[in-house]
Design an enzyme around this catalytic site. Structure first.
Site, PDB file in Angstrom:
ATOM      1  N   LYS A  39     -56.595 -92.807  43.058  1.00  0.00           N
ATOM      2  CA  LYS A  39     -56.838 -93.547  44.294  1.00  0.00           C
ATOM      3  C   LYS A  39     -55.601 -94.362  44.654  1.00  0.00           C
ATOM      4  CE  LYS A  39     -59.554 -97.194  46.401  1.00  0.00           C
ATOM      5  NZ  LYS A  39     -60.873 -97.775  46.605  1.00  0.00           N
ATOM      6  N   HIS A  43     -64.187 -47.423  46.219  1.00  0.00           N
ATOM      7  CA  HIS A  43     -65.112 -48.212  47.041  1.00  0.00           C
ATOM      8  C   HIS A  43     -66.302 -48.684  46.213  1.00  0.00           C
ATOM      9  CE1 HIS A  43     -63.210 -47.340  51.043  1.00  0.00           C
ATOM     10  NE2 HIS A  43     -62.584 -46.524  50.214  1.00  0.00           N
TER      11      HIS A  43
END
Ligand SMILES: NC(=O)c1ncn([C@@H]2O[C@H](COP(=O)(O)O)[C@@H](O)[C@H]2O)c1NC=O
Length: 521
Positions: A144, A282
């Site tokens: 912070k 696929h």
């Protein structure tokens, strides 16, 4: 002042409290040599002091003993004010002066090993004791206050940290990046704790699914594009095992579709105990086979559908031999995934500029659940493992026909295991431990049966068939019977099972029921 060095602060005082002591001595020695005062928690201070590097125990700073088995060490205003004071605010600086608190410029912390403690099967008490409280509080405070403090949570960054300290400190961009990393670290840590608590202590019922489930991901590769070129894509990882961490030995960067197909191939091939090869296009197999070795398995898998195998993705569960490599090199192949590659096999395959070669240990996937996004949420399920009750042929029921002989039974077992890798509705034809025709992804089972038969051609005569789910009507099975299959394995359980079995009986074909289905959507 250059853009790069904007907001650079010299590092005069560092607080170090690390659970993982790797690299600690080098770091402390380097910081001391650079004139940095070091304050540390008990165990960390001991390691540093034993090496003869000056260190101030945090107890001297707080004036309070580390207590309650280490549950309270740094949870003190003298620590947190030193981490949270914003040096750009005169009133903060003045308050620190009045309180006689020296600020910290650098915080180095790594947290108690909660995840590995849980993974080790430790007791609840040990897991709970390994929830770090003081560490995350400090990390969040420093992150912070990144305008004033640099916070480091990764031991791999220590060399860079020392470089920066020697260069005169961290600039604003450094501190911002470190703070972002630090918040990601505590978020990930808390997510692991919250998920474990939800599973252990707050399950809604006996489903095994907690009321909360969290996962965090770290960005890996950025992909050139997604499923299509107009889509952006990247790989994010949440564990240290699995395809996302496979080692790429050669070839172009993996694409999004390569990853999808390779994961399907991995699952198909790594399911088998014998040497196995799966060739995927696929996300569906154009061939799966087992053999005495990889080369034989590849020959058989490729022979299933050589047209479709062009441009496919191959996975095998054994190291690739030179013979297998030569066969693979003859066909345009996008990716080969294997636990390893023999040196000569690598020589052969790396002559192909574009083929991607991935090394991945053939260990079971560590993921306990599978997660699939839907709009607005995710679906979660346990993986479709190969140890469901109906996967053991000893549990199968002979519904009609003669008991399978050894070879037929081996083919049926193979076909049952392989059909899991086929998108539903799945019909798979096999002979000699190899697929010879696969019908996949159709919206009715009759069309899947037709597709499998068409692909098998003459090979359907005498082949065995597997169906990932029951035949709702006799029609799908009839396609297989008419084509000449010898035996069928399927879950059973349709309300029309009697009609379905009667059709097989009329054709004199053996049918085994597994009682378990293996849909793959
Ligand atoms: N309780 C506290 O005040 C506290 N402050 C720091 N820790 C952790 O203690 C560890 C370092 O302890 P040591 O230096 O004694 O090995 C670090 O992982 C750090 O995150 C704490 N431990 C747990 O919460």
């Amino acid at each position: 002042m250059s853009e790069q060095s904007a907001g650079r602060h010299p590092v005069r005082r560092a607080l170090i409290g690390v659970s993982d002591k790797a690299g600690l001595l080098e770091l402390a020695t380097g910081l001391h040599a650079a004139g940095v005062e070091i304050v540390s928690t008990g165990g960390t201070a001991k390691v540093i002091a034993n090496a003869g590097v000056p260190v101030t125990p945090v107890e001297e700073v707080t004036g309070f003993p580390e207590s309650l088995d280490g549950r309270v060490k740094t949870l003190h205003p003298r620590v947190h004010a030193g981490l949270l004071a914003d040096r750009s605010r005169d009133e903060h600086v003045e308050q620190l002066r009045k309180l006689d608190i020296a600020p910290f410029d650098l915080l180095v912390v790594n947290l108690y090993p909660f995840a590995s403690t849980v993974a080790s099967g430790a007791s609840h008490e040990d897991c709970v004791e390994n929830i770090d409280i003081g560490g995350p509080a400090m990390v969040r405070a420093a992150a912070k206050n990144h305008g004033s403090v640099a916070v480091v949570v990764d031991p791999q960054r220590y060399d860079w940290v020392l470089e920066r300290v020697r260069e005169g400190g961290f600039d604003q961009a450094d501190r911002r990046r470190l703070a972002a990393r630090a918040f990601a670290h505590t978020a990930s840590y808390d997510t692991q704790v919250a998920t474990w608590f939800a599973e252990q202590y707050a399950p809604a019922d006996d489903s095994g699914f907690g009321e909360f489930m969290g996962r965090t991901w770290e960005r890996g590769e950025i992909l050139r594009y997604g499923e299509n070129p107009h889509q952006r894509a990247a790989v994010y990882t949440h564990s240290r095992t699995g395809l996302a961490h496979a080692e790429q030995l050669h070839g172009k960067a993996m694409s999004y579709n390569n990853y999808v197909d390779t994961d399907a191939a991995r699952r198909a091939a790594y399911d088998f105990e014998q040497p196995a090869v799966a060739i995927i296009k696929h996300a569906n197999p154009c061939g799966i086979a087992v053999g005495a070795d990889v080369a034989e398995a590849h020959r058989k898998a490729h022979a299933c559908d050589p047209v479709s195998a062009f441009g496919g993705v191959i996975a095998t569960n054994r190291p690739v031999s030179v013979t297998a490599a030569e066969q693979i090199a003859d066909v345009f192949t996008e990716v080969v995934l294997a636990p390893d590659f023999d040196a000569e096999a690598l020589d052969v395959l790396t002559r192909k500029k574009n083929i991607r070669l991935l090394r991945l240990p053939a260990i079971a996937d560590a993921d306990a659940v599978e997660v699939r996004p839907i709009s607005g949420g995710v679906l979660v399920q346990t993986p479709d493992a190969i140890d469901a009750p109906g996967d053991d042929p000893a549990s199968w029921t002979l519904a009609t026909g003669a008991s399978a002989d050894e070879q037929t039974m081996a083919d049926l077992v193979f076909a049952w295991r392989a059909v899991r890798a086929v998108k539903s509705n799945a019909i798979l034809l096999a002979a000699d431990l190899a697929t010879v025709g696969v019908g996949m992804g159709q919206v009715n089972r009759v069309d899947s049966a037709r597709l499998a038969v068409q692909r098998a051609g003459d090979r359907v005569r005498g082949a065995v068939a597997s169906s990932d789910a029951f035949f709702p009507f006799p029609d799908g099975l009839q396609v297989l019977l008419d084509a000449g299959v010898r035996a069928v394995v399927q879950p059973g359980g349709s309300v029309r099972d009697a009609e379905v079995i009667a059709a097989a009986e009329a054709a004199g074909v053996t049918v085994y029921l597994t009682g378990t289905r293996h849909f793959a959507h």
